[in-house]
Design a protein around this motif. Structure first.
Motif, PDB file in Angstrom:
ATOM      1  N   UNK A   1      -7.857  -2.595  -4.045  1.00  0.00           N
ATOM      2  CA  UNK A   1      -8.180  -3.840  -4.729  1.00  0.00           C
ATOM      3  C   UNK A   1      -7.306  -3.854  -6.119  1.00  0.00           C
TER       4      UNK A   1
ATOM      5  N   UNK B   1       0.894  -1.160  -0.103  1.00  0.00           N
ATOM      6  CA  UNK B   1       0.012   0.022  -0.097  1.00  0.00           C
ATOM      7  C   UNK B   1       0.912   1.223  -0.023  1.00  0.00           C
ATOM      8  N   UNK B   2       1.891   1.060   0.770  1.00  0.00           N
ATOM      9  CA  UNK B   2       2.800   2.199   0.683  1.00  0.00           C
ATOM     10  C   UNK B   2       4.244   1.698   1.079  1.00  0.00           C
TER      11      UNK B   2
ATOM     12  N   UNK C   1     -10.218  -3.184 -14.081  1.00  0.00           N
ATOM     13  CA  UNK C   1      -9.134  -2.778 -14.820  1.00  0.00           C
ATOM     14  C   UNK C   1      -8.043  -3.680 -15.625  1.00  0.00           C
ATOM     15  N   UNK C   2      -8.308  -4.906 -15.500  1.00  0.00           N
ATOM     16  CA  UNK C   2      -7.632  -6.035 -16.137  1.00  0.00           C
ATOM     17  C   UNK C   2      -8.068  -5.923 -17.526  1.00  0.00           C
TER      18      UNK C   2
ATOM     19  N   UNK D   1     -11.081  -3.269 -21.277  1.00  0.00           N
ATOM     20  CA  UNK D   1     -11.051  -2.353 -20.037  1.00  0.00           C
ATOM     21  C   UNK D   1     -12.197  -1.301 -19.834  1.00  0.00           C
TER      22      UNK D   1
ATOM     23  N   UNK E   1      -7.151  -0.973  -8.226  1.00  0.00           N
ATOM     24  CA  UNK E   1      -6.993  -0.172  -9.472  1.00  0.00           C
ATOM     25  C   UNK E   1      -6.087   1.043  -9.514  1.00  0.00           C
TER      26      UNK E   1
ATOM     27  N   UNK F   1       1.286  -0.645  -7.328  1.00  0.00           N
ATOM     28  CA  UNK F   1      -0.288  -0.892  -7.344  1.00  0.00           C
ATOM     29  C   UNK F   1      -0.535  -2.280  -8.172  1.00  0.00           C
ATOM     30  N   UNK F   2       0.388  -2.419  -9.363  1.00  0.00           N
ATOM     31  CA  UNK F   2       0.229  -3.566 -10.072  1.00  0.00           C
ATOM     32  C   UNK F   2       0.614  -4.787  -9.470  1.00  0.00           C
TER      33      UNK F   2
ATOM     34  N   UNK G   1     -11.616  -6.411  -8.609  1.00  0.00           N
ATOM     35  CA  UNK G   1     -10.265  -6.133  -9.194  1.00  0.00           C
ATOM     36  C   UNK G   1      -9.977  -6.515 -10.480  1.00  0.00           C
ATOM     37  N   UNK G   2     -10.757  -7.122 -11.115  1.00  0.00           N
ATOM     38  CA  UNK G   2     -10.602  -7.607 -12.572  1.00  0.00           C
ATOM     39  C   UNK G   2     -11.010  -6.718 -13.596  1.00  0.00           C
TER      40      UNK G   2
ATOM     41  N   UNK H   1      -6.584  -8.595  -0.257  1.00  0.00           N
ATOM     42  CA  UNK H   1      -6.593  -8.103   1.196  1.00  0.00           C
ATOM     43  C   UNK H   1      -7.973  -8.591   1.454  1.00  0.00           C
TER      44      UNK H   1
ATOM     45  N   UNK I   1       2.951   3.370  -9.545  1.00  0.00           N
ATOM     46  CA  UNK I   1       2.087   2.632 -10.302  1.00  0.00           C
ATOM     47  C   UNK I   1       2.362   1.118 -10.142  1.00  0.00           C
TER      48      UNK I   1
ATOM     49  N   UNK J   1       0.859  -5.012  -6.263  1.00  0.00           N
ATOM     50  CA  UNK J   1      -0.299  -5.522  -5.420  1.00  0.00           C
ATOM     51  C   UNK J   1      -1.531  -6.307  -5.814  1.00  0.00           C
ATOM     52  N   UNK J   2      -1.733  -5.973  -7.138  1.00  0.00           N
ATOM     53  CA  UNK J   2      -2.762  -6.400  -7.746  1.00  0.00           C
ATOM     54  C   UNK J   2      -2.347  -7.949  -8.197  1.00  0.00           C
TER      55      UNK J   2
END
Lengths: 270, 425
Positions: free
Chosen positions: B327, A57-58, A113-114, B7, B329, A81-82, A110-111, A90, A78, A84-85
């Motif tokens: 999650x 997260x950070x 934006x993929x 997307x 994004x 985030x990727x 979560x899916x 979580x 960026x 983490x995804x």
């Protein structure tokens, strides 16, 4: 193989300001693949900060943090985030679901934006819903579900991308003992399925559960060495802050261990 | 590319459901925004319809109009000027015209009376094409002829084809009426009506035809007579006319001819068709511009409101963004989602507003703005508006309405999208 490696990690909030807070001091932690670890400590001890750093997260203020063999300090936001995804699922204390969305829509969040197709989203969600026993609630808005059902939705969302590392922040804080036991049974299944799980909790039911491989004590921002005893007066901490391994992948409490096996059938990360 | 489209499709789908979740708030924003667009678009459509109609109707106006000026106001022009202009090379025809206003005290209406001699006008035989029904008071035949017995009232017909002349009673002059006059006097083709001369003697007319409704902007309040009948009605001496219409051989020389006429007749005012057209454009443009300023002020207020709303995140929205971030994004994903939401609201409001404006202008003749656009008179012109929509008009409306809204909502979204993921913890 180590999935989580923290070495002399520090986290300072509001650095250089009057309200500067040292949330973590020289924290060391190593969690191997397939291990299930409980982070335990009083409120404000730094558990959530530790979990947030593990969860990408950070990044830490200083020290070395590598999650799934990636150095966090070198990753720009960026890519954090990727990473983490792709790596982390979580589960939150208050579930953090979008109440007006249906169960399936929450799970597939979560899916989106993929660029995963709607039919594939439905398929993956269907597999998880079935395995977690909430398939009959698929189209219900989550606000209409019970606490236990909401938590299963949160678990399904954490698993939808088939991430190897599952983090749960005080997962049983708002559950009664029956639901807490149910949650731990699901965790046991996940562990049996090869997931690495890190849980923060005050709850003895979690910390003392046989499926937990290790309990790591966090106090005043420090991760106490495994051999160290509990801080004086903290009755919630068990002997040596460490539990024996109760057998990897062996389900406890009579929970059917094959419920969440073969996670690959859920689908790979997008 | 396929992944990008998939997307965007997912985000669009999520934007729909997100808007639906806050349907009351978004519905209210959409309605207010559609209302503002409706007003702006109505004005724009009404203005373009009016100017297009005026342009079309004035296309057949004389090349040059000569009016006699005395003490800064218009007076009758001597027909002797016709002879003086005859010497100017390039002039095809000079035709006298008599026009004025007739106030009907009983109905409280003001009519425009126009007297022309179609036989002397170039293309005068085509005047019948301006009629919905009947014939135009014809070439070389007047009420005087009618006075001598059965009158031939015209040959120019509504469809432009030659028709047998109408027969009217002795002493009755033929007249063509605009639809408003016809409605006001409650007469139709073949009916009779009377108007007072200045000496209060009555002059009777027979309705020989009615103007087409699509020309109502100019002809709605018009009573068209033969030149001699108009002269008789207003009792204008035979050596005078209200103005002179000049037709030239070479349209490219109109301005040049106008200058030469002004030099030859220094006591006159010389107006070209282009100047008259510009006057109409200016009148409608001024009215439209005045209203547009007010409406754009309303739009600006709305945009400021949208900016204010978009830049202040509610705890619920902040939490939602944080959940999306945690999650997996990315900030651009959240930004794209907010863009889709704004685009859906603005696009739908734009469609609603423009379609509403079209219906308002076409089916209700821009009823809300009619007094502003066409002015107030005792008799309100009741013409039908025929708007035309061109790509540039749509683009202009889009730029004036949707783009400011998008800017006002999407720019502050940067703040919204940059909510840290740890807010969800």
């Amino acid at each position: 193989m180590m999935l989580v490696e923290l070495e002399r990690v520090n986290k300072i909030y509001n650095k250089g300001k009057a309200n500067e807070v040292w949330a973590l001091r020289d924290a060391d932690l190593r969690v191997g693949e397939g291990e299930m670890v409980c982070l335990r400590g009083p409120s404000g001890s730094g558990k959530s900060t530790l979990l947030a750093i593990i969860g990408c997260v950070f990044p830490p203020s200083s020290g070395r943090a590598a999650i799934a063999r990636r150095q966090l300090a070198r990753l720009p936001d960026r890519f954090l985030t990727i990473h983490r995804r792709q790596t982390i699922g979580f589960i939150f204390q208050r579930f953090n679901l979008l109440p007006a969305l249906s169960v399936r829509d929450n799970i597939t969040l979560p899916l989106l934006p993929l660029g995963v197709s709607p039919s594939e989203c439905r398929r993956r969600a269907g597999v998880l819903l079935e395995r977690l026993g909430i398939a009959h609630r698929e189209n219900f808005p989550v606000r209409m579900l019970s606490g236990g059902e909401q938590q299963r939705v949160a678990i399904a969302r954490a698993l939808i991308n088939d991430q190897p590392l599952v983090l749960a922040d005080e997962p049983t804080a708002h559950l009664d003992s029956a639901l807490s036991r149910e949650f731990m049974a699901i965790m046991a299944d996940l562990k049996a399925a090869g997931k690495t799980i890190i849980v923060t909790s005050h709850d003895p039911l979690v910390a003392e559960h046989p499926v937990i491989d290790r309990v790591v004590e966090v106090h005043d921002g420090r991760v106490l060495p495994a051999a160290a005893g509990p801080p004086a007066g903290d009755s919630s901490v068990t002997d040596h802050g460490c539990h024996g391994v109760s057998g990897h992948g062996v389900p406890q409490d009579g929970v059917p261990g094959d419920r969440l096996h073969s996670p690959s059938s859920v689908g790979g990360g997008g | 590319m396929k992944c990008f489209l998939a997307k965007q499709f997912n985000l669009l789908d999520f934007a729909f459901s997100s808007l639906w979740r806050r349907r009351l708030k978004n519905g209210a924003v959409l309605l207010v925004f559609a209302g503002v667009i409706f007003l702006v678009a109505s004005f724009h459509l009404a203005t373009t319809a009016l100017t297009a109609t005026a342009e079309r109707l004035l296309a057949s106006a004389p090349d040059i109009v000569i009016q006699n000026m005395a003490a800064g106001r218009q007076e009758s022009v001597p027909l002797a000027y016709e002879q003086e202009l005859g010497g100017l090379f390039g002039i095809k025809k000079v035709v006298p015209r008599i026009w004025g206003y007739y106030f009907d005290e009983i109905r409280g209406a003001n009519f425009t009376v126009l007297g022309v001699d179609p036989a002397r006008m170039p293309l005068g035989e085509h005047l019948g094409q301006t009629l919905a029904v009947g014939v135009f008071p014809g070439a070389g035949v007047s009420g005087e002829g009618a006075a001598a017995g059965n009158a031939q009232v015209g040959t120019a017909t509504g469809d432009g084809a030659a028709e047998p002349v109408d027969q009217v009673a002795a002493g009755v002059a033929p007249a063509v009426l605009g639809s408003l006059v016809s409605a006001s006097l409650e007469v139709g083709k073949g009916d009779y009506f009377s108007l007072f001369r200045p000496d209060l003697s009555l002059k009777t007319f027979a309705v020989s035809g009615l103007f087409r409704a699509d020309g109502d902007l100019l002809s709605g309040d018009l009573i068209a007579l033969h030149l001699d009948e108009a002269r008789d009605l207003f009792q204008i001496p035979s050596h005078l006319a209200t103005d002179l219409c000049v037709y030239v051989y070479n349209p490219a020389e109109i301005n040049n001819m106008a200058r030469r006429i002004a030099e030859a007749l220094p006591d006159t005012r010389v107006l070209t068709r282009e100047q008259i057209q510009r006057t109409y454009q200016a009148v409608f443009g001024w009215r439209s511009g005045f209203a547009a300023v007010l409406l754009l002020a309303a739009l600006a207020a709305f945009v400021i409101l949208a900016w204010d709303k978009a830049s202040g995140l509610s705890p619920e929205e902040r939490r939602e963004v944080a959940i999306l971030k945690i999650v997996g994004w990315e900030t651009p994903d959240v930004l794209a989602l907010r863009c889709w939401e704004a685009l859906l609201v603005a696009g739908f409001a734009f469609l609603l507003g423009v379609i509403g404006a079209w219906i308002h202008v076409v089916y209700f003749d821009a009823g809300l703005f009619r007094p502003v656009m066409v002015g107030w008179s005792v008799i309100h012109p009741g013409f039908a508006l025929v708007p035309r929509i061109e790509a540039q008009d749509v683009l202009l409306l889009f730029s004036l309405t949707v783009l400011p809204y998008l800017a006002a909502t999407v720019i502050p979204t940067w703040r919204c999208a940059s909510v840290p993921a740890e807010d969800a913890l």
